[in-house]
Scaffold this active site. Structure first.
Site, short mmCIF file in Angstrom:
data_model
loop_
_atom_site.label_atom_id
_atom_site.label_comp_id
_atom_site.label_asym_id
_atom_site.label_seq_id
_atom_site.Cartn_x
_atom_site.Cartn_y
_atom_site.Cartn_z
N SER A 157 3.02 -10.55 -7.40
CA SER A 157 2.94 -10.38 -5.96
C SER A 157 3.11 -8.91 -5.60
CB SER A 157 3.97 -11.27 -5.26
OG SER A 157 3.72 -11.32 -3.88
N ASN A 158 3.48 -8.61 -4.38
CA ASN A 158 3.62 -7.22 -3.95
C ASN A 158 4.73 -7.10 -2.91
OD1 ASN A 158 2.40 -7.61 -1.18
ND2 ASN A 158 0.70 -8.30 -2.47
N ARG A 159 4.96 -5.89 -2.44
CA ARG A 159 6.12 -5.62 -1.59
C ARG A 159 5.87 -5.85 -0.10
NH1 ARG A 159 10.00 -3.26 -4.66
NH2 ARG A 159 9.30 -2.15 -6.52
#
Ligand code: C5P
Length: 220
Positions: free
Chosen positions: A29-31
């Site tokens: 995933s990502n921030r």
């Protein structure tokens, strides 16, 4: 009874970071915090729009007065966005979409490898904004671009390449800008007007300004 500049307008907004499963317990995933997309949903609802928020992961509560659909992967996000495109007056892609996913999600939890290395094969996800840009009829399409260098050049190219009507560009190398913060500082690019640099401000104030510009564009 709803009233406001966006009364009777259908606005579809994506937000948050997509989640791509590696195996039953792990993911890529990502921030993305989802704060910008959620603020846009709130601002659109305040203006009387019929708002659907398609949300990938965030820690945020569902906004009041908004229909929120929760999804995980880029492919699920794509399905929802395309299902709602025909009825929409404006579509805003604020989600941080994973550019890649596993070529095959493992059915069982991956075990440690004796070699000391694990190789994952990733395949590219569809560019949802670009695909919406090719498919749209008269929906007003808005994209975001987070960059750490050459902001204006990259943003201009994305606006054109993805056939968006508006692109909201932010330089995420700056302090207090973008991922995770409650504030943002953006430049708004449109097909027809000169780029407009907006001041550092809270995401909700910025969201109201963006929604105002969208309402002017779709009300003609
Ligand atoms: O190319 P880049 O990822 O910087 O473009 C950002 C914009 O494109 C955002 O609006 C994002 O939601 C959208 N996007 C997308 N599908 C992807 C990657 C990005 O819709 N696979």
């Amino acid at each position: 009874q709803k009233h406001g500049q966006l009364k009777d307008k259908r606005i579809v907004i994506s937000a948050g970071g997509t989640v791509e499963a590696i195996d039953p317990v792990r993911y890529i995933s990502n921030r993305s915090s989802g704060k910008m997309g959620y603020a846009l949903a709130r601002a659109a609802a305040e203006q009387g729009a019929d708002v659907t928020l398609v949300s990938a992961t965030t820690q945020l509560p569902d906004p009041v007065g908004v229909t929120t659909i929760h999804i995980q992967s880029a492919q699920e996000l794509s399905e929802q966005m395309f299902a709602m495109l025909p009825e929409a007056d404006a579509v805003i892609m604020a989600a941080a979409v994973s550019d890649y996913r596993m070529s095959q999600t493992a059915e069982n939890k991956l075990k440690k490898q004796d070699s000391g290395q694990l190789h994952l094969t990733l395949v590219e996800n569809p560019d949802i904004l670009a695909q919406l840009g090719s498919a749209k009829t008269n929906q007003y399409l808005v994209g975001f671009a987070a960059e750490t260098q050459n902001l204006m050049t990259y943003a201009q190219n994305k606006l054109k390449k993805k056939n968006a009507d508006m692109l909201v560009a932010n330089d995420v190398s700056k302090n207090q800008v973008g991922f995770g913060y409650d504030t943002n500082q953006v430049t708004i690019l449109t097909k027809d007007n000169e780029p407009e640099l907006l001041p550092l401000q809270s995401k909700i104030t910025l969201a109201r300004e963006i929604m105002k510009k969208i309402s002017v564009a779709i009300n003609g």
